[in-house]
Design a protein around this motif. Structure first.
Motif, PDB file in Angstrom:
ATOM      1  N   MET A 147      28.444  19.717  42.081  1.00 49.15           N
ATOM      2  CA  MET A 147      29.874  19.466  41.882  1.00 49.15           C
ATOM      3  C   MET A 147      30.077  18.722  40.483  1.00 49.15           C
ATOM      4  O   MET A 147      30.685  19.217  39.671  1.00 49.15           O
ATOM      5  N   TYR A 148      29.241  17.749  40.304  1.00 48.04           N
ATOM      6  CA  TYR A 148      29.180  16.911  39.017  1.00 48.04           C
ATOM      7  C   TYR A 148      28.765  17.915  37.895  1.00 48.04           C
ATOM      8  O   TYR A 148      29.159  17.756  36.898  1.00 48.04           O
ATOM      9  N   GLY A 149      27.824  18.639  37.936  1.00 49.20           N
ATOM     10  CA  GLY A 149      27.423  19.810  37.287  1.00 49.20           C
ATOM     11  C   GLY A 149      28.347  20.675  36.839  1.00 49.20           C
ATOM     12  O   GLY A 149      28.563  21.024  35.446  1.00 49.20           O
ATOM     13  N   PHE A 150      29.259  20.936  37.722  1.00 50.29           N
ATOM     14  CA  PHE A 150      30.453  21.967  37.404  1.00 50.29           C
ATOM     15  C   PHE A 150      31.324  21.314  36.433  1.00 50.29           C
ATOM     16  O   PHE A 150      31.929  21.830  35.685  1.00 50.29           O
ATOM     17  N   ILE A 151      31.920  20.111  37.069  1.00 56.38           N
ATOM     18  CA  ILE A 151      32.600  19.137  36.468  1.00 56.38           C
ATOM     19  C   ILE A 151      32.433  19.042  34.876  1.00 56.38           C
ATOM     20  O   ILE A 151      33.031  19.017  34.016  1.00 56.38           O
ATOM     21  N   ASP A 152      31.052  18.828  34.626  1.00 63.39           N
ATOM     22  CA  ASP A 152      30.456  18.467  33.413  1.00 63.39           C
ATOM     23  C   ASP A 152      30.641  19.343  32.458  1.00 63.39           C
ATOM     24  O   ASP A 152      31.013  19.411  31.522  1.00 63.39           O
ATOM     25  N   LYS A 153      30.134  20.687  32.996  1.00 60.94           N
ATOM     26  CA  LYS A 153      30.202  21.979  32.309  1.00 60.94           C
ATOM     27  C   LYS A 153      31.803  22.174  31.821  1.00 60.94           C
ATOM     28  O   LYS A 153      31.969  22.705  30.585  1.00 60.94           O
ATOM     29  N   ILE A 154      32.537  22.324  32.815  1.00 59.33           N
ATOM     30  CA  ILE A 154      34.036  22.423  32.490  1.00 59.33           C
ATOM     31  C   ILE A 154      34.293  21.470  31.191  1.00 59.33           C
ATOM     32  O   ILE A 154      35.177  21.824  30.268  1.00 59.33           O
ATOM     33  N   VAL A 155      34.227  20.003  31.426  1.00 62.29           N
ATOM     34  CA  VAL A 155      34.663  19.264  30.500  1.00 62.29           C
ATOM     35  C   VAL A 155      33.995  19.651  29.012  1.00 62.29           C
ATOM     36  O   VAL A 155      34.544  19.481  27.940  1.00 62.29           O
ATOM     37  N   LYS A 156      32.641  19.765  29.077  1.00 60.86           N
ATOM     38  CA  LYS A 156      31.700  19.815  27.908  1.00 60.86           C
ATOM     39  C   LYS A 156      31.657  21.242  27.147  1.00 60.86           C
ATOM     40  O   LYS A 156      31.367  21.124  26.033  1.00 60.86           O
ATOM     41  N   THR A 157      31.741  22.008  27.993  1.00 62.61           N
ATOM     42  CA  THR A 157      31.593  23.383  27.422  1.00 62.61           C
ATOM     43  C   THR A 157      32.660  24.432  27.431  1.00 62.61           C
ATOM     44  O   THR A 157      33.238  25.048  26.380  1.00 62.61           O
ATOM     45  N   THR A 158      33.276  24.267  28.695  1.00 69.19           N
ATOM     46  CA  THR A 158      34.661  25.180  28.862  1.00 69.19           C
ATOM     47  C   THR A 158      35.775  24.871  28.078  1.00 69.19           C
ATOM     48  O   THR A 158      36.354  25.704  27.395  1.00 69.19           O
ATOM     49  N   PHE A 159      36.323  23.675  28.074  1.00 68.07           N
ATOM     50  CA  PHE A 159      37.428  23.294  27.492  1.00 68.07           C
ATOM     51  C   PHE A 159      37.325  23.376  26.061  1.00 68.07           C
ATOM     52  O   PHE A 159      38.327  23.756  25.274  1.00 68.07           O
ATOM     53  N   PRO A 160      36.271  23.225  25.332  1.00 71.50           N
ATOM     54  CA  PRO A 160      36.044  23.383  23.777  1.00 71.50           C
ATOM     55  C   PRO A 160      36.195  24.760  23.594  1.00 71.50           C
ATOM     56  O   PRO A 160      36.532  25.190  22.274  1.00 71.50           O
ATOM     57  N   ARG A 161      35.986  25.593  24.615  1.00 70.25           N
ATOM     58  CA  ARG A 161      36.061  27.168  24.207  1.00 70.25           C
ATOM     59  C   ARG A 161      37.353  27.476  24.455  1.00 70.25           C
ATOM     60  O   ARG A 161      37.652  29.029  24.167  1.00 70.25           O
ATOM     61  N   VAL A 162      38.286  26.943  25.017  1.00 64.70           N
ATOM     62  CA  VAL A 162      39.656  27.329  25.200  1.00 64.70           C
ATOM     63  C   VAL A 162      40.400  27.460  23.871  1.00 64.70           C
ATOM     64  O   VAL A 162      40.551  26.151  23.286  1.00 64.70           O
ATOM     65  N   ARG A 163      40.951  28.401  23.731  1.00 64.70           N
ATOM     66  CA  ARG A 163      41.787  28.502  22.445  1.00 64.70           C
ATOM     67  C   ARG A 163      42.960  27.634  22.339  1.00 64.70           C
ATOM     68  O   ARG A 163      43.914  27.681  23.425  1.00 64.70           O
ATOM     69  N   ASP A 164      43.124  26.812  21.438  1.00 66.73           N
ATOM     70  CA  ASP A 164      44.513  25.868  21.207  1.00 66.73           C
ATOM     71  C   ASP A 164      44.393  24.946  22.368  1.00 66.73           C
ATOM     72  O   ASP A 164      45.532  24.542  22.918  1.00 66.73           O
ATOM     73  N   PHE A 165      43.356  24.467  22.803  1.00 68.80           N
ATOM     74  CA  PHE A 165      43.218  23.340  24.026  1.00 68.80           C
ATOM     75  C   PHE A 165      43.600  21.950  23.466  1.00 68.80           C
ATOM     76  O   PHE A 165      43.197  21.417  22.450  1.00 68.80           O
ATOM     77  N   LYS A 166      44.798  21.338  24.002  1.00 69.12           N
ATOM     78  CA  LYS A 166      45.344  20.196  23.371  1.00 69.12           C
ATOM     79  C   LYS A 166      45.311  18.982  24.751  1.00 69.12           C
ATOM     80  O   LYS A 166      45.842  17.991  24.693  1.00 69.12           O
ATOM     81  N   GLY A 167      44.738  19.452  25.729  1.00 64.89           N
ATOM     82  CA  GLY A 167      44.401  18.455  26.900  1.00 64.89           C
ATOM     83  C   GLY A 167      45.175  19.095  28.070  1.00 64.89           C
ATOM     84  O   GLY A 167      45.895  19.964  27.898  1.00 64.89           O
ATOM     85  N   ILE A 168      44.968  18.460  29.053  1.00 63.85           N
ATOM     86  CA  ILE A 168      45.562  18.879  30.401  1.00 63.85           C
ATOM     87  C   ILE A 168      46.845  18.321  30.585  1.00 63.85           C
ATOM     88  O   ILE A 168      47.027  16.821  30.383  1.00 63.85           O
ATOM     89  N   ASP A 169      47.680  18.956  31.088  1.00 57.52           N
ATOM     90  CA  ASP A 169      49.129  18.381  31.259  1.00 57.52           C
ATOM     91  C   ASP A 169      49.073  17.355  32.581  1.00 57.52           C
ATOM     92  O   ASP A 169      48.489  17.909  33.629  1.00 57.52           O
ATOM     93  N   LEU A 170      49.645  16.421  32.461  1.00 53.03           N
ATOM     94  CA  LEU A 170      49.900  15.494  33.929  1.00 53.03           C
ATOM     95  C   LEU A 170      50.299  16.047  34.960  1.00 53.03           C
ATOM     96  O   LEU A 170      50.216  15.564  36.010  1.00 53.03           O
ATOM     97  N   LYS A 171      51.302  17.062  34.763  1.00 53.63           N
ATOM     98  CA  LYS A 171      52.011  17.770  35.915  1.00 53.63           C
ATOM     99  C   LYS A 171      50.775  18.311  36.760  1.00 53.63           C
ATOM    100  O   LYS A 171      51.499  18.828  37.641  1.00 53.63           O
ATOM    101  N   ASN A 172      49.918  18.681  36.335  1.00 48.83           N
ATOM    102  CA  ASN A 172      48.802  19.429  36.994  1.00 48.83           C
ATOM    103  C   ASN A 172      48.190  18.507  37.968  1.00 48.83           C
ATOM    104  O   ASN A 172      47.522  19.003  39.108  1.00 48.83           O
TER     105      ASN A 172
END
Length: 84
Positions: free
Chosen positions: A1-26
């Motif tokens: 679980m921690y490995g997947f979260i770490d991968k999302i935060v450090k690898t996946t989000f930087p690859r998302v085009r125009d990523f400006k953060g997660i909306d708090l409504k989520n």
């Protein structure tokens, strides 16, 4: 679980085009975080040529926090970036 979260935060989000953060409504009232990805190619493990269909992905993080504020604090400690 921690490995997947770490991968999302450090690898996946930087690859998302125009990523400006997660909306708090989520983050719902129980503290669960729902993130939707429009394209599966943001995950480096998926070979882009292996699929001719472009599909999305929904990720839900469920925590045992008592309040929404506690959950948001936990997500920030884990490295999630939220919009201001």
């Amino acid at each position: 679980m921690y490995g997947f979260i770490d991968k999302i935060v450090k690898t996946t989000f930087p690859r998302v085009r125009d990523f400006k953060g997660i909306d708090l409504k989520n983050v719902d009232t129980n503290g669960n975080l729902n993130i939707g990805f429009k394209e599966h190619v943001v995950f480096p493990e998926i070979i882009q040529d292996s699929s001719s269909v472009n599909f999305g992905l929904q990720v839900t993080c469920v925590v045992s926090a008592r309040t929404r504020e506690e959950a948001i604090a936990l997500y920030r400690k884990l490295g999630f970036l939220f919009r201001k």
